[in-house]
Design a protein around this motif. Structure first.
Motif, PDB file in Angstrom:
ATOM      1  N   GLU A   1      93.113  33.880  71.089  1.00 29.82           N
ATOM      2  CA  GLU A   1      92.281  33.467  72.220  1.00 29.82           C
ATOM      3  C   GLU A   1      90.890  34.066  72.081  1.00 29.82           C
ATOM      4  O   GLU A   1      90.704  35.062  71.402  1.00 29.82           O
ATOM      5  N   ASP A   2      89.957  33.427  72.746  1.00 26.99           N
ATOM      6  CA  ASP A   2      88.595  33.921  72.753  1.00 26.99           C
ATOM      7  C   ASP A   2      88.563  35.250  73.518  1.00 26.99           C
ATOM      8  O   ASP A   2      88.807  35.287  74.707  1.00 26.99           O
ATOM      9  N   ALA A   3      88.264  36.321  72.790  1.00 27.54           N
ATOM     10  CA  ALA A   3      88.289  37.649  73.419  1.00 27.54           C
ATOM     11  C   ALA A   3      86.880  38.187  73.632  1.00 27.54           C
ATOM     12  O   ALA A   3      86.711  39.348  73.985  1.00 27.54           O
ATOM     13  N   SER A   4      85.864  37.347  73.420  1.00 22.74           N
ATOM     14  CA  SER A   4      84.496  37.824  73.653  1.00 22.74           C
ATOM     15  C   SER A   4      84.317  38.061  75.144  1.00 22.74           C
ATOM     16  O   SER A   4      84.869  37.332  75.968  1.00 22.74           O
ATOM     17  N   PHE A   5      83.567  39.107  75.480  1.00 22.11           N
ATOM     18  CA  PHE A   5      83.371  39.442  76.888  1.00 22.11           C
ATOM     19  C   PHE A   5      82.216  38.617  77.457  1.00 22.11           C
ATOM     20  O   PHE A   5      81.080  38.767  77.012  1.00 22.11           O
ATOM     21  N   PRO A   6      82.494  37.743  78.443  1.00 18.05           N
ATOM     22  CA  PRO A   6      81.447  36.831  78.921  1.00 18.05           C
ATOM     23  C   PRO A   6      80.291  37.536  79.623  1.00 18.05           C
ATOM     24  O   PRO A   6      79.235  36.942  79.791  1.00 18.05           O
ATOM     25  N   TRP A   7      80.481  38.797  80.024  1.00 13.56           N
ATOM     26  CA  TRP A   7      79.413  39.490  80.760  1.00 13.56           C
ATOM     27  C   TRP A   7      78.460  40.225  79.816  1.00 13.56           C
ATOM     28  O   TRP A   7      77.504  40.852  80.270  1.00 13.56           O
ATOM     29  N   LEU A   8      78.716  40.165  78.525  1.00 10.51           N
ATOM     30  CA  LEU A   8      77.844  40.856  77.564  1.00 10.51           C
ATOM     31  C   LEU A   8      77.212  39.841  76.616  1.00 10.51           C
ATOM     32  O   LEU A   8      77.805  38.810  76.312  1.00 10.51           O
ATOM     33  N   THR A   9      76.005  40.170  76.139  1.00 12.77           N
ATOM     34  CA  THR A   9      75.382  39.312  75.134  1.00 12.77           C
ATOM     35  C   THR A   9      76.135  39.473  73.815  1.00 12.77           C
ATOM     36  O   THR A   9      76.973  40.366  73.667  1.00 12.77           O
TER      37      THR A   9
ATOM     38  N   GLY B   1      70.939  37.524  71.472  1.00 13.36           N
ATOM     39  CA  GLY B   1      70.660  37.758  72.885  1.00 13.36           C
ATOM     40  C   GLY B   1      71.367  36.767  73.802  1.00 13.36           C
ATOM     41  O   GLY B   1      71.230  36.823  75.018  1.00 13.36           O
ATOM     42  N   ALA B   2      72.157  35.841  73.208  1.00 16.45           N
ATOM     43  CA  ALA B   2      72.808  34.809  74.013  1.00 16.45           C
ATOM     44  C   ALA B   2      74.110  35.338  74.601  1.00 16.45           C
ATOM     45  O   ALA B   2      74.675  36.317  74.108  1.00 16.45           O
ATOM     46  N   TYR B   3      74.587  34.676  75.652  1.00 15.57           N
ATOM     47  CA  TYR B   3      75.884  35.017  76.236  1.00 15.57           C
ATOM     48  C   TYR B   3      76.955  34.077  75.651  1.00 15.57           C
ATOM     49  O   TYR B   3      76.641  32.950  75.287  1.00 15.57           O
ATOM     50  N   PRO B   4      78.212  34.528  75.565  1.00 15.73           N
ATOM     51  CA  PRO B   4      79.267  33.696  74.976  1.00 15.73           C
ATOM     52  C   PRO B   4      79.353  32.296  75.579  1.00 15.73           C
ATOM     53  O   PRO B   4      79.645  31.345  74.856  1.00 15.73           O
ATOM     54  N   ALA B   5      79.102  32.173  76.881  1.00 12.63           N
ATOM     55  CA  ALA B   5      79.192  30.855  77.523  1.00 12.63           C
ATOM     56  C   ALA B   5      78.237  29.847  76.901  1.00 12.63           C
ATOM     57  O   ALA B   5      78.447  28.638  76.993  1.00 12.63           O
ATOM     58  N   GLN B   6      77.173  30.353  76.243  1.00 15.32           N
ATOM     59  CA  GLN B   6      76.193  29.444  75.635  1.00 15.32           C
ATOM     60  C   GLN B   6      76.589  29.041  74.218  1.00 15.32           C
ATOM     61  O   GLN B   6      75.878  28.288  73.569  1.00 15.32           O
ATOM     62  N   LEU B   7      77.724  29.588  73.716  1.00 12.94           N
ATOM     63  CA  LEU B   7      78.120  29.338  72.330  1.00 12.94           C
ATOM     64  C   LEU B   7      79.339  28.420  72.247  1.00 12.94           C
ATOM     65  O   LEU B   7      80.097  28.307  73.198  1.00 12.94           O
ATOM     66  N   SER B   8      79.521  27.811  71.066  1.00 16.10           N
ATOM     67  CA  SER B   8      80.714  26.988  70.827  1.00 16.10           C
ATOM     68  C   SER B   8      81.911  27.895  70.563  1.00 16.10           C
ATOM     69  O   SER B   8      81.750  29.104  70.345  1.00 16.10           O
ATOM     70  N   GLY B   9      83.112  27.305  70.556  1.00 10.38           N
ATOM     71  CA  GLY B   9      84.327  28.080  70.314  1.00 10.38           C
ATOM     72  C   GLY B   9      84.297  28.804  68.975  1.00 10.38           C
ATOM     73  O   GLY B   9      84.676  29.968  68.875  1.00 10.38           O
ATOM     74  N   GLY B  10      83.814  28.107  67.940  1.00  7.65           N
ATOM     75  CA  GLY B  10      83.726  28.709  66.607  1.00  7.65           C
ATOM     76  C   GLY B  10      82.790  29.898  66.586  1.00  7.65           C
ATOM     77  O   GLY B  10      83.069  30.929  65.969  1.00  7.65           O
ATOM     78  N   MET B  11      81.672  29.746  67.281  1.00 12.21           N
ATOM     79  CA  MET B  11      80.691  30.834  67.334  1.00 12.21           C
ATOM     80  C   MET B  11      81.254  32.037  68.085  1.00 12.21           C
ATOM     81  O   MET B  11      81.024  33.185  67.715  1.00 12.21           O
ATOM     82  N   ARG B  12      81.998  31.767  69.150  1.00 10.14           N
ATOM     83  CA  ARG B  12      82.581  32.872  69.923  1.00 10.14           C
ATOM     84  C   ARG B  12      83.592  33.635  69.072  1.00 10.14           C
ATOM     85  O   ARG B  12      83.688  34.852  69.155  1.00 10.14           O
TER      86      ARG B  12
ATOM     87  N   TYR C   1      91.731  40.482  77.003  1.00 10.09           N
ATOM     88  CA  TYR C   1      90.686  41.489  77.234  1.00 10.09           C
ATOM     89  C   TYR C   1      91.271  42.903  77.133  1.00 10.09           C
ATOM     90  O   TYR C   1      90.687  43.790  76.534  1.00 10.09           O
ATOM     91  N   ARG C   2      92.459  43.055  77.766  1.00 12.89           N
ATOM     92  CA  ARG C   2      93.064  44.395  77.726  1.00 12.89           C
ATOM     93  C   ARG C   2      93.594  44.724  76.344  1.00 12.89           C
ATOM     94  O   ARG C   2      93.528  45.868  75.904  1.00 12.89           O
ATOM     95  N   ARG C   3      94.113  43.689  75.653  1.00 10.49           N
ATOM     96  CA  ARG C   3      94.594  43.916  74.292  1.00 10.49           C
ATOM     97  C   ARG C   3      93.431  44.309  73.385  1.00 10.49           C
ATOM     98  O   ARG C   3      93.548  45.209  72.553  1.00 10.49           O
TER      99      ARG C   3
END
Lengths: 242, 277
Positions: free
Chosen positions: B102-110, B147-158, A145-147
């Motif tokens: 690593e998955d760097a999508s922010f889980p708190w954002l759509t 409009g979905a959150y990352p938690a609702q998506l697969s790894g590939g989608m994220r 996240y920070r990176r």
């Protein structure tokens, strides 16, 4: 239906246990639930009670705001700086496990007999757990996240506000739940000693007079307030995790 | 115009063509010379042509990710110089986008807010953000999930979300650190197609770090093979693919040759890594 039934059953069992205890220890030491509730209704109609309650509410509110803001800010600062975090964690943990009431005379000498001593004492109780929760949440945050923030060209301030803070918010809310109830504890203990007002004083004063229904009525009221605040923060926590 | 002057012109265009330049880049962790110091990388000499697709393969722990960190400005080389568009890299350069393993999508954002994130912090105006996000979300096939959150998506989608988030910044150099490492083989091939499409569309220079030889052979113009630590380039393989290509080239006879050559070089290095632990 089920969600109402559970707590209702718990409440009924508690009241029953209270009543049984009241009968077992003879009624002067521990008033019955009914007597307590009636005393609470009487108190709620008295201006003097509200004067005390407002004193406590003011000190509590100030302690919560200051310890929340201070705890989060300090936690972020210590979490972002590895050396500072490593140095201060054992200090904070030891301070947290220290019986803070032993330091109350010092607080009184510094802040005097007024409301500020009680606010300070509330902060002393509430701020450390929140600082520790915030700091650990940052240390455990995914480094990516920070990176990511760095490669998107965010300033340290932007990173703190728009990446770190939202990432750790669930842990911060958990820390705040603990912190808020400890703030209330700190403020009340503060009011019990060297004070002429507030609900803590009221309890001590009633105890000296042997007025147990008042003691229990205030305790009941405080328990209800603490439970409501906790429930509100829990709801916030759940809403955020979705 | 004299011959000498002509040669000078050709030289200048060659310099402009050199999008990224690494000269003697070395990275040592810890104080150099002390027993605890680790010589992770280099010396590396590498020129990336503007708009080329370059992949780096190498045994685990050979310093591939360190190389990427140097290019992204996240890590300073101990020795040597790293330049992007003729300027030394000092801090994160503008125009460079990074996609991490690593998955760097922010889980708190759509999804849409994730993609818009960098643009909002950069103070781009709202209409432009909406336009670019709309395009990137559509390009990565995420329209239905905006409009979905990352938690609702697969790894590939994220991972697509992360690529879209990099894409909207319109980078001229895209660095990818094993972006498909966590995905299954089929998804990886299809994501490779997406990456090729993105590369053609943006005409950005791409540096892909991967441990998958087939991925490197299929996607790249050139593949750099790195040695075991400290990582240096032991071979650079030209694939000679057309710009218009996709994952179906795995059935091309040359694909096998390229993959074979990569493995031949890498086999001894990987064995070294295996023996040294």
């Amino acid at each position: 239906m089920k969600s109402v039934l559970g707590p209702a059953a718990v409440l009924a069992v508690l009241l029953l246990a209270w009543e049984v205890l009241h009968l077992a220890v003879a009624n002067t030491g521990l008033p019955s639930p009914l007597a307590t509730l009636m005393q609470l209704v009487v108190l709620l109609g008295e201006a003097e009670f509200w004067a005390h309650a407002s004193q406590t509410a003011q000190a509590f509110a100030a302690a919560v705001v200051l310890s929340t803001v201070g705890g989060i800010a300090l936690g972020i600062l210590l979490g972002m700086n590895r050396t500072a975090g490593t140095v201060s964690e054992p200090i904070l943990v030891n301070l947290y496990s220290l019986p803070k009431v032993t330091l109350y005379p010092v607080v009184l000498l510094i802040f005097g007999l007024g409301i500020s001593a009680r606010i300070a004492f509330g902060i002393m109780h509430g701020m450390i757990p929140l600082t520790l929760f915030t700091m650990n949440a940052i240390l455990q945050m995914k480094p990516v996240y920070r990176r990511s923030a760095a490669v998107m060209g965010l300033t340290p301030w932007q990173t703190s506000v728009s990446v770190v803070l939202p990432a750790i918010l669930p842990e911060v809310i958990t820390g705040a739940r603990l912190g808020v109830s400890l703030c209330l504890l700190g403020v009340l203990i503060g009011e019990m000693f060297a004070s002429r007002n507030g609900l803590g004083y009221m309890v001590m004063h009633a105890m000296e007079r042997g007025d147990m229904p008042t003691v229990l009525a205030v305790a009941l009221l405080l328990a209800i307030v603490a439970l409501l605040v906790n429930a509100a923060l829990l709801a916030l926590d759940r809403a955020w995790r979705h | 115009m004299t011959v000498a002057a002509l040669a000078e012109v050709a030289d200048v265009s060659a310099v402009e063509d050199r999008h990224v330049r690494l000269a003697g880049v070395t990275r040592v962790f810890g104080r150099p010379g002390t027993p605890k110091s680790v010589h992770a990388l280099g010396p590396i000499d590498l020129d990336l042509r503007r708009g080329e697709f370059f992949s780096v393969v190498g045994p685990s722990g050979c310093g591939k990710s360190t190389l990427l960190d140097v290019l992204a400005g996240l890590s300073k080389p101990t020795e040597g110089t790293a330049e992007f568009e003729g300027r030394p890299i000092d801090g994160v350069p503008a125009g460079v986008g990074v996609v991490f393993q690593e998955d760097a999508s922010f889980p708190w954002l759509t999804v849409a807010d994730n993609v818009a994130f960098g643009l909002r912090r950069a103070g781009v105006d709202a209409a432009e953000i909406a336009r670019r996000v709309d395009y990137a979300v559509g390009f990565m096939g995420l329209k239905a999930f905006a409009g979905a959150y990352p938690a609702q998506l697969s790894g590939g989608m994220r991972q697509r979300v992360c690529i879209a988030r990099t894409l909207v910044m319109q980078p001229r150099l895209i660095l990818l650190d094993e972006p498909f490492g966590a995905l299954d083989q089929q998804t990886r091939l299809l994501m490779g197609d997406e990456l090729l499409r993105l590369w053609r569309e943006t005409s950005a220079t791409v540096l892909l770090i991967t441990h998958a030889l087939d991925e490197a052979a299929m996607l790249s113009d050139r593949v750099g093979v790195m040695s075991a630590r400290p990582g240096v380039f032991i071979d650079v393989v030209e694939t000679g693919w057309e710009v218009e290509r996709d994952s179906r080239i795995v059935s091309h006879h040359r694909f096998g040759d390229i993959t074979g050559r990569l493995w031949e070089k890498l086999r001894t290095e990987s064995l070294k890594h295996l023996r040294d632990g």
